[in-house]
Design a protein around this motif. Structure first.
Motif, PDB file in Angstrom:
ATOM      1  N   PHE A 229       0.853  -1.187   0.000  1.00 43.12           N
ATOM      2  CA  PHE A 229       0.000   0.000   0.000  1.00 43.12           C
ATOM      3  C   PHE A 229       0.892   1.241   0.000  1.00 43.12           C
ATOM      4  CE2 PHE A 229      -2.425  -3.336   2.019  1.00 43.12           C
ATOM      5  CZ  PHE A 229      -3.708  -3.188   1.527  1.00 43.12           C
ATOM      6  N   LYS A 279       0.278   6.704  -6.809  1.00 43.96           N
ATOM      7  CA  LYS A 279      -0.425   5.719  -7.636  1.00 43.96           C
ATOM      8  C   LYS A 279       0.561   4.941  -8.503  1.00 43.96           C
ATOM      9  CE  LYS A 279      -4.725   8.385  -7.874  1.00 43.96           C
ATOM     10  NZ  LYS A 279      -5.615   9.185  -8.760  1.00 43.96           N
ATOM     11  N   THR A 288      -1.820  -1.045  -3.767  1.00 44.37           N
ATOM     12  CA  THR A 288      -2.983  -0.157  -3.753  1.00 44.37           C
ATOM     13  C   THR A 288      -2.599   1.208  -3.194  1.00 44.37           C
ATOM     14  OG1 THR A 288      -4.388  -2.081  -3.323  1.00 44.37           O
ATOM     15  CG2 THR A 288      -5.369   0.087  -2.947  1.00 44.37           C
ATOM     16  N   GLN A 301      -7.925  -0.897   6.279  1.00 40.28           N
ATOM     17  CA  GLN A 301      -7.120  -1.237   5.105  1.00 40.28           C
ATOM     18  C   GLN A 301      -6.208  -2.429   5.405  1.00 40.28           C
ATOM     19  OE1 GLN A 301      -7.440  -0.116   2.098  1.00 40.28           O
ATOM     20  NE2 GLN A 301      -8.963   1.451   2.581  1.00 40.28           N
TER      21      GLN A 301
END
Length: 352
Positions: A229, A279, A288, A301
């Motif tokens: 992440f 991103k 992600t 998350q």
């Protein structure tokens, strides 16, 4: 979770139902034991019952034993072994000067510094993976592994609480690829030590890249990671960068009202969170991108690839293990119940 009390020489009461429920039920059983004795004495005086002393003792003992069992007598033994989840979480936090900007929010509308939002994020990560192992590193001019892989969650939380941004005097700008080398070393060593574990990376940063050198890709980490992440802290509107002196916190630096100057404009420099960089990095690690803001935090998350397996490890930190010891009482209670049942059958036959 057992609430322990009255510990003495390794012995404790640790109610399986918890002290509020277990204690209340045990108290009721003891009251009934007292009532049994009082009723026997009163009936004996009035000769209104054929209950024997043996029967009264037997029934009183059953109630007392039941009360003790409800309190769950246990023994406490020290141990250094621990069962942990086979998930290893690597947490990397940006500590460059821009992380002192006070434009972040985390689960509320209150404006906080980006480094404070990162601290909150780390606490949520450790809560989201109970019994997992964690490694913690910070990165500014370079990446530094501060806490090697450990199942000691408080150590990671304490590390997060002491995170500080780099002083302006030593800051060389933001280079998002600064932690790559240390991340590679850390992830590789974890994979070699625990080849079957799930390794999850959390990269917490504002995503700002001010270095003129082209950023290296994070894709080399994919061979070691199961999931990842990128966590964006800060706002796309941005904020002024405070001048950070050695030993001064980000909050105090903002209060001092001294700002880093943009050499091109001569005005206070503005730092903005770069969501696109985050991103892109998320794509490179097949992970992600997660922005945190007033309505979004990391509490939920959790990686879908977290391991469901467990393994046993030996830690240097001694802990205690509480083991219930109720079987001798259960045997005694079973004997008394059998005696009571036999006496009831014998009495019933005499009355026929």
């Amino acid at each position: 979770m057992h609430l322990e009390a009255e510990t003495m020489n390794g012995f404790t009461f640790s109610p399986a139902l918890g002290w509020p429920v277990g204690g209340a039920l045990a108290a009721i059983a003891l009251v009934l034991a007292v009532v049994e004795i009082v009723l026997f004495v009163r009936r004996r005086r009035k000769a209104s019952s054929d209950e024997t002393i043996g029967a009264t003792i037997r029934r009183t003992l059953m109630l007392v034993i039941a009360a003790i069992m409800l309190l769950t007598p246990s023994v406490v033994t020290p141990t250094t072994s621990r069962a942990i989840n086979a998930t290893d979480v690597i947490v990397a936090v940006d500590t460059t000067g821009s992380m002192a900007v006070e434009d972040a929010t985390y689960g509320s509308t209150e404006a906080i510094t980006r480094i404070d939002a990162a601290r909150k994020a780390v606490h949520d990560i450790t809560s989201a993976y109970p019994n997992a192992s964690f490694a913690a590193l910070r990165f500014g001019a370079s990446g530094t592994l501060d806490v090697p892989l450990t199942p000691d969650t408080p150590a990671i939380n304490n590390w997060a609480d002491t995170l500080a941004v780099e002083a302006t005097s030593v800051s060389a700008g933001s280079s998002l690829d600064a932690p790559i080398d240390q991340l590679l070393l850390t992830a590789k060593s974890i994979r070699e030590a625990h080849p079957d574990d799930a390794i999850v990376l959390y990269l917490i940063t504002d995503g700002e890249q001010t270095s003129n050198v082209t950023r290296r890709t994070f894709s080399s980490l994919r061979q070691y990671l199961n999931d990842g992440f990128t966590v964006g802290v800060g706002s796309t509107e941005g904020g002024k960068i405070p001048v950070i002196a050695d030993g001064v916190s980000a909050a105090d630096a903002n209060a001092a009202d001294q700002w880093v100057t943009d050499p091109d404009t001569g005005e206070a420099g503005i730092s903005k969170m770069d969501a696109q960089n985050l991103k892109d990095i998320a794509d490179e690690i097949s992970g992600t991108y997660v922005p945190v803001n007033a309505s979004s935090a990391l509490a939920d998350q959790v990686s879908a690839k977290a391991s469901k397996q467990w393994r046993t490890t030996v830690t240097t930190k001694k802990r205690t293990r509480t083991t219930a010891v109720v079987w001798p009482l259960a045997i005694a209670l079973a004997v008394l119940l059998a005696w009571e049942f036999g006496a009831w059958i014998a009495t019933s036959r005499r009355l026929l």
